[in-house]
Design an enzyme around this catalytic site. Structure first.
Site, PDB file in Angstrom:
ATOM      1  N   GLN A 246       4.393  -5.457  18.367  1.00  0.00           N
ATOM      2  CA  GLN A 246       3.092  -5.900  18.872  1.00  0.00           C
ATOM      3  C   GLN A 246       2.935  -7.413  18.688  1.00  0.00           C
ATOM      4  O   GLN A 246       3.124  -7.914  17.575  1.00  0.00           O
ATOM      5  CB  GLN A 246       2.001  -5.173  18.100  1.00  0.00           C
ATOM      6  CG  GLN A 246       0.683  -5.100  18.817  1.00  0.00           C
ATOM      7  CD  GLN A 246      -0.249  -4.107  18.114  1.00  0.00           C
ATOM      8  OE1 GLN A 246      -0.551  -4.268  16.937  1.00  0.00           O
ATOM      9  NE2 GLN A 246      -0.678  -3.092  18.820  1.00  0.00           N
TER      10      GLN A 246
ATOM     11  N   GLU B 255      -9.346 -12.692  18.623  1.00  0.00           N
ATOM     12  CA  GLU B 255      -9.785 -12.415  19.989  1.00  0.00           C
ATOM     13  C   GLU B 255     -11.230 -12.869  20.205  1.00  0.00           C
ATOM     14  O   GLU B 255     -11.630 -13.201  21.314  1.00  0.00           O
ATOM     15  CB  GLU B 255      -9.718 -10.904  20.227  1.00  0.00           C
ATOM     16  CG  GLU B 255      -8.761 -10.485  21.278  1.00  0.00           C
ATOM     17  CD  GLU B 255      -7.614  -9.650  20.719  1.00  0.00           C
ATOM     18  OE1 GLU B 255      -7.799  -8.967  19.707  1.00  0.00           O
ATOM     19  OE2 GLU B 255      -6.537  -9.715  21.316  1.00  0.00           O
TER      20      GLU B 255
ATOM     21  N   GLY C 207       0.814  -1.215   0.000  1.00  0.00           N
ATOM     22  CA  GLY C 207       0.000   0.000   0.000  1.00  0.00           C
ATOM     23  C   GLY C 207       0.845   1.261   0.000  1.00  0.00           C
ATOM     24  O   GLY C 207       0.532   2.233  -0.712  1.00  0.00           O
TER      25      GLY C 207
ATOM     26  N   PHE D  10     -13.946  -0.300  16.149  1.00  0.00           N
ATOM     27  CA  PHE D  10     -12.781  -1.120  16.468  1.00  0.00           C
ATOM     28  C   PHE D  10     -12.310  -0.749  17.869  1.00  0.00           C
ATOM     29  O   PHE D  10     -12.605   0.357  18.333  1.00  0.00           O
ATOM     30  CB  PHE D  10     -11.664  -0.750  15.484  1.00  0.00           C
ATOM     31  CG  PHE D  10     -11.264  -1.836  14.533  1.00  0.00           C
ATOM     32  CD1 PHE D  10     -12.196  -2.662  13.945  1.00  0.00           C
ATOM     33  CD2 PHE D  10      -9.920  -2.006  14.208  1.00  0.00           C
ATOM     34  CE1 PHE D  10     -11.805  -3.642  13.051  1.00  0.00           C
ATOM     35  CE2 PHE D  10      -9.524  -2.985  13.310  1.00  0.00           C
ATOM     36  CZ  PHE D  10     -10.467  -3.791  12.735  1.00  0.00           C
TER      37      PHE D  10
ATOM     38  N   HIS E  19       0.314 -10.638  19.129  1.00  0.00           N
ATOM     39  CA  HIS E  19      -1.066 -11.055  19.346  1.00  0.00           C
ATOM     40  C   HIS E  19      -1.000 -12.293  20.241  1.00  0.00           C
ATOM     41  O   HIS E  19      -0.202 -13.198  19.978  1.00  0.00           O
ATOM     42  CB  HIS E  19      -1.711 -11.381  17.995  1.00  0.00           C
ATOM     43  CG  HIS E  19      -3.190 -11.585  18.071  1.00  0.00           C
ATOM     44  ND1 HIS E  19      -3.740 -12.683  18.680  1.00  0.00           N
ATOM     45  CD2 HIS E  19      -4.224 -10.844  17.629  1.00  0.00           C
ATOM     46  CE1 HIS E  19      -5.065 -12.598  18.604  1.00  0.00           C
ATOM     47  NE2 HIS E  19      -5.378 -11.492  17.969  1.00  0.00           N
TER      48      HIS E  19
HETATM   49  C1  LIG Z   1      -2.757 -10.809   9.363  1.00  0.00           C
HETATM   50  C2  LIG Z   1      -2.640  -9.299   9.357  1.00  0.00           C
HETATM   51  C3  LIG Z   1      -3.779  -8.509   9.336  1.00  0.00           C
HETATM   52  C4  LIG Z   1      -3.690  -7.105   9.339  1.00  0.00           C
HETATM   53  N1  LIG Z   1      -4.827  -6.353   9.323  1.00  0.00           N
HETATM   54  C5  LIG Z   1      -4.756  -5.001   9.353  1.00  0.00           C
HETATM   55  C6  LIG Z   1      -5.940  -4.185   9.331  1.00  0.00           C
HETATM   56  O1  LIG Z   1      -7.048  -4.700   9.272  1.00  0.00           O
HETATM   57  N2  LIG Z   1      -5.804  -2.838   9.363  1.00  0.00           N
HETATM   58  C7  LIG Z   1      -4.582  -2.233   9.411  1.00  0.00           C
HETATM   59  O2  LIG Z   1      -4.523  -1.001   9.438  1.00  0.00           O
HETATM   60  N3  LIG Z   1      -3.439  -2.976   9.404  1.00  0.00           N
HETATM   61  C8  LIG Z   1      -3.492  -4.327   9.382  1.00  0.00           C
HETATM   62  N4  LIG Z   1      -2.329  -5.076   9.382  1.00  0.00           N
HETATM   63  C9  LIG Z   1      -1.034  -4.398   9.221  1.00  0.00           C
HETATM   64  C10 LIG Z   1      -0.847  -3.926   7.770  1.00  0.00           C
HETATM   65  O3  LIG Z   1      -1.385  -4.893   6.901  1.00  0.00           O
HETATM   66  C11 LIG Z   1       0.611  -3.715   7.377  1.00  0.00           C
HETATM   67  O4  LIG Z   1       1.241  -2.940   8.332  1.00  0.00           O
HETATM   68  C12 LIG Z   1       0.717  -3.001   6.031  1.00  0.00           C
HETATM   69  O5  LIG Z   1      -0.025  -3.677   5.056  1.00  0.00           O
HETATM   70  C13 LIG Z   1       2.142  -2.831   5.547  1.00  0.00           C
HETATM   71  O6  LIG Z   1       2.117  -2.222   4.276  1.00  0.00           O
HETATM   72  P1  LIG Z   1       3.436  -1.764   3.523  1.00  0.00           P
HETATM   73  O7  LIG Z   1       3.021  -1.088   2.263  1.00  0.00           O
HETATM   74  O8  LIG Z   1       4.307  -1.022   4.440  1.00  0.00           O
HETATM   75  O9  LIG Z   1       4.201  -3.110   3.200  1.00  0.00           O
HETATM   76  P2  LIG Z   1       3.752  -4.483   2.505  1.00  0.00           P
HETATM   77  O10 LIG Z   1       2.361  -4.524   2.059  1.00  0.00           O
HETATM   78  O11 LIG Z   1       4.253  -5.551   3.397  1.00  0.00           O
HETATM   79  O12 LIG Z   1       4.617  -4.460   1.183  1.00  0.00           O
HETATM   80  C14 LIG Z   1       6.013  -4.575   1.185  1.00  0.00           C
HETATM   81  C15 LIG Z   1       6.489  -4.590  -0.246  1.00  0.00           C
HETATM   82  O13 LIG Z   1       7.902  -4.566  -0.277  1.00  0.00           O
HETATM   83  C16 LIG Z   1       8.385  -5.540  -1.157  1.00  0.00           C
HETATM   84  N5  LIG Z   1       9.700  -5.935  -0.694  1.00  0.00           N
HETATM   85  C17 LIG Z   1      10.095  -6.260   0.552  1.00  0.00           C
HETATM   86  N6  LIG Z   1      11.409  -6.522   0.563  1.00  0.00           N
HETATM   87  C18 LIG Z   1      11.852  -6.369  -0.706  1.00  0.00           C
HETATM   88  C19 LIG Z   1      13.123  -6.506  -1.342  1.00  0.00           C
HETATM   89  N7  LIG Z   1      14.232  -6.877  -0.684  1.00  0.00           N
HETATM   90  N8  LIG Z   1      13.191  -6.289  -2.666  1.00  0.00           N
HETATM   91  C20 LIG Z   1      12.098  -5.942  -3.378  1.00  0.00           C
HETATM   92  N9  LIG Z   1      10.882  -5.793  -2.818  1.00  0.00           N
HETATM   93  C21 LIG Z   1      10.777  -5.997  -1.510  1.00  0.00           C
HETATM   94  C22 LIG Z   1       7.352  -6.644  -1.119  1.00  0.00           C
HETATM   95  O14 LIG Z   1       7.412  -7.422  -2.289  1.00  0.00           O
HETATM   96  C23 LIG Z   1       6.073  -5.823  -1.040  1.00  0.00           C
HETATM   97  O15 LIG Z   1       5.706  -5.414  -2.333  1.00  0.00           O
HETATM   98  C24 LIG Z   1      -2.410  -6.483   9.381  1.00  0.00           C
HETATM   99  C25 LIG Z   1      -1.263  -7.279   9.408  1.00  0.00           C
HETATM  100  C26 LIG Z   1      -1.359  -8.674   9.422  1.00  0.00           C
HETATM  101  C27 LIG Z   1      -0.117  -9.492   9.532  1.00  0.00           C
END
Ligand SMILES: Cc1cc2nc3c(=O)[nH]c(=O)nc-3n(C[C@H](O)[C@H](O)[C@H](O)COP(=O)(O)OP(=O)(O)OC[C@H]3O[C@@H](n4cnc5c(N)ncnc54)[C@H](O)[C@@H]3O)c2cc1C
Lengths: 86, 586
Positions: free
Chosen positions: B240, B255, B17, B119, B242
């Site tokens: 964090q 939960e 995202g 929430f 769970h």
């Molecule tokens: C089960 C679960 C449920 C969740 N539910 C919620 C929720 O309901 N609401 C909420 O707010 N948060 C929620 N979270 C937390 C949230 O989903 C994450 O914090 C968030 O999606 C992280 O987004 P990001 O864009 O930072 O990274 P990510 O979506 O993790 O993307 C990382 C990107 O980096 C790329 N990448 C990583 N390393 C490399 C590399 N060395 N070379 C090239 N590419 C690389 C990956 O391919 C990926 O495209 C949840 C987390 C989990 C585990």
């Protein structure tokens, strides 16, 4: 079309099993290592097609218990669900 | 080694995202944008987020950004920077509307407005009644956001490098970041991507711990790249957990199971939460339940042949209740724990879920390289999303605030990069040294022969982190853990690949990830050892109180010498009055 090379390329498939959800990582990888090589070609093709679906759909099928319409796909999904990961 | 080179205005590492929302701003402004992702973009971990994203739209109940800000400051246990939090809560509103306009299919109310659910941790009127602040797209919010942003980026002609692994940042002599060395996973060929700005958006690092809810890709790569580039990581002790993940596997058991009457037992069948939280029992707060589970295990009352987990009992609820109110739990337990909860209890253990710390940035996503509060950001380098720490979650993140964080700061980093590139329109010359160093790091894995395997060392490392830097944190154990992880870091040089092929060599990718995990793991272990108080997710039975006098400060960790420095919390918001620290009761 999925060619012969793609079917045999386990290294590539192993990377395709890296997903955005832990449940799918664990289940798909285990299925690949334990069962994929023994599958008939037809089912191997289905597996490769399955990997092209978005994660929430694969999750709904393989973990959530929803059933794909296609009979053969449903059969594949059932064997993925039955893979031993516990 | 002959290196292919490509040039872009801006390089984004990560297609979750955060990365995709930044890319979209940039591509829409006609910049030449490259996005690198180690997996296909819509398989990024953001896809796992089901719950939703917070914004005070007031569509269901009265709400405003100031109440959202209060909840976030309180939730952070007063370690969050209040200027950044104010900014995020205000920007939440245009950010969600922009997503809506871009086509994210949010669930709707009968009047057509975006539906919002309630929430934990959300209140109206500064701690009053429950608020309804979380916008969701059914239970597939993360997927809907990723999918929409990806399509929009394709339309805007963002250039995607799918299945490329980012190895290292490349700097010039003055330390300015000029892009990255990346590896084509399909061919094993390295590629040098030169850029005027680089955004790290590589997500979290849950794989540091043995038991985690995070996907296998969450190995903290961007954080480790920052460390190797001489940059600090901030507040890494705040992780964090769970309380109920499937033991040894990590998948979340919600939960809701305890809400419906499920309860925890130890190997003697004792309902142990009665001891630790006589009133709330199994519904005590997450950290209390998690610590109680670990205490039972540590004191020899754990279940299973290794005594390393406890049990969550639900069979007394009956098959109907389980089917109706807890869908999915039965399936997950059967598949991943091999038990049918209608008959048998589910083996559980706390699971690492979300890292509050990360690469320190200001509220524009610019990376801050020093502990000085009024120091300059590092020119050209940005970070956003879970890998970054804009300090909006402080010591504890609220549900629905991390999707918000990645989207808001991804977007704002994008806007800031546009300005930067306007003022710095030329590519700067690369430093051969910096390129050579990361090529060396890659080639080191070509050494053949006997050695430790990647999976052996990874296993040892993740278990050590869980035992010594996980939920249960007391001085001796943690000090011991730091030494153990350092010893593991030394063993890295003895690791050898078992597969030296070029194409789709997962063994090599996992070796690179292991190096990253260990660097990030040490930042957690060292930062946690030195914070001698309990705050938010960092809880220490040997220092059970929050100490605002001494510890209202951020930890900064550098890899070089495992050095720590501290910098004060920014308690002054932008336009409103500061929320002074209070005891955090719910
Ligand atoms: C089960 C679960 C449920 C969740 N539910 C919620 C929720 O309901 N609401 C909420 O707010 N948060 C929620 N979270 C937390 C949230 O989903 C994450 O914090 C968030 O999606 C992280 O987004 P990001 O864009 O930072 O990274 P990510 O979506 O993790 O993307 C990382 C990107 O980096 C790329 N990448 C990583 N390393 C490399 C590399 N060395 N070379 C090239 N590419 C690389 C990956 O391919 C990926 O495209 C949840 C987390 C989990 C585990």
């Amino acid at each position: 079309m999925i060619d012969e090379g793609e079917l045999k390329n386990l290294d590539r498939l192993r990377w395709q099993c890296r997903r955005g959800m832990l449940e799918l990582d664990v289940l798909l990888e285990a299925f690949l290592e334990q069962h994929y090589s023994e599958l008939p070609t037809r089912m191997q093709r289905h597996f490769i097609q399955l990997l092209e679906f978005p994660d929430p759909i694969i999750h709904a099928w393989c973990v959530g218990g929803e059933k794909p319409d296609d009979e053969e796909f449903a059969e594949l999904v059932a064997s993925i669900r039955a893979t031993s990961v516990a | 080694m002959a290196l292919d080179k490509q040039r872009f205005d801006t390089l984004i590492l990560g297609a979750g995202g955060a990365g995709l929302n930044a890319a979209l701003q940039l591509a829409n402004a006609n910049l030449k944008v490259a996005v690198v992702s180690k997996v296909f973009p819509t398989r990024s971990h953001t896809v796992a987020a089901q719950g939703g994203v917070n914004a005070a739209l007031a569509n269901v109940l009265p709400d405003n950004w100031h109440w959202h800000m209060f909840d976030t400051v309180k939730g952070s246990d007063y370690l969050g920077d209040q200027d950044a939090i104010e900014y995020m809560c205000r920007e939440a509103i245009p950010t969600v509307y922009e997503l809506e306009h871009n086509g994210v299919p949010f669930s709707r109310l009968p009047n057509g407005k975006i539906y919002q659910r309630a929430f934990g941790g959300q209140s109206q009127n500064f701690g009053g009644d429950q608020a309804a602040r979380t916008c969701a797209a059914a239970d597939r919010t993360g997927h809907a956001i990723l999918h929409t942003l990806y399509q929009q980026n394709i339309r805007a002609k963002t250039h995607f490098y799918d299945e490329y692994f980012a190895v290292d940042l490349i700097k010039d002599e003055e330390g300015v970041v000029l892009g990255a060395l990346v590896l084509n996973i399909a061919t094993g060929e390295p590629l040098l991507i030169e850029s005027k700005t680089t955004l790290l958006a590589t997500g979290g690092c849950g794989q540091v711990f043995r038991t985690t809810s995070n996907a296998h890709i969450n190995t903290g790569d961007g954080m480790a790249m920052a460390l190797r580039a001489g940059l600090p990581l901030m507040d890494m002790e705040f992780f964090q957990f769970h309380p109920t993940g499937i033991a040894g596997k990590g998948m979340l058991i919600t939960e809701g199971v305890r809400g419906e009457g499920g309860y925890l037992i130890n190997k003697d069948g004792e309902r142990f939460m009665e001891k630790y939280a006589p009133n709330a029992k199994d519904l005590a707060s997450r950290d209390v339940v998690a610590r109680s589970i670990v205490t039972e295990v540590r004191e020899g009352r754990g279940c299973g042949p290794d005594g390393d987990h406890v049990m969550l009992k639900v069979d007394h609820l009956g098959e109907d209740v389980i089917a109706k109110r807890l869908p999915g739990i039965r399936e997950s337990s059967k598949i991943f724990a091999g038990v049918d909860p209608v008959q048998d209890p589910i083996p559980v253990f706390p699971t690492a879920h979300y890292v509050m710390g990360g690469i320190p940035t200001d509220r524009f996503g610019r990376v801050m390289p020093t502990a000085s509060d009024d120091g300059d950001p590092l020119p050209g380098l940005y970070a956003a999303g879970e890998c970054a720490c804009a300090s909006v979650h402080g010591a504890n993140r609220l549900g629905g605030n991390s999707l918000l964080d990645i989207l808001v700061f991804g977007r704002l980093a994008g806007h800031n990069i546009i300005e930067y590139v306007k003022q710095n329109s030329a590519h700067r010359p690369l430093s051969d040294d910096s390129v050579a160093q990361s090529v060396d790091r890659l080639e080191r894995w070509d050494v053949k022969g006997e050695g430790i395997t990647v999976s052996e060392l990874r296993k040892e490392f993740r278990k050590t982190m869980e035992d010594h830097a996980g939920v249960f944190r007391v001085e001796d154990m943690m000090a011991d853990g730091v030494e153990k992880v350092k010893a593991i870091r030394d063993k890295l040089k003895d690791v050898r690949l078992t597969d030296h092929s070029a194409t789709f060599n997962t063994n090599r990718t996992e070796a690179l990830e292991l190096e990253n995990l260990i660097d990030v793991g040490l930042s957690i272990a060292v930062s946690a050892l030195h914070r001698k108080e309990s705050r938010g997710a960092h809880s220490r039975p040997d220092f059970p109180k929050r100490e605002d006098g001494e510890w209202m400060k951020h930890t900064l960790y550098w890899k070089e010498g495992d050095k720590l420095e501290y910098k004060g919390v920014r308690s002054q918001p932008l336009t409103v009055e500061s929320f002074p620290p209070k005891e955090r009761v719910y």
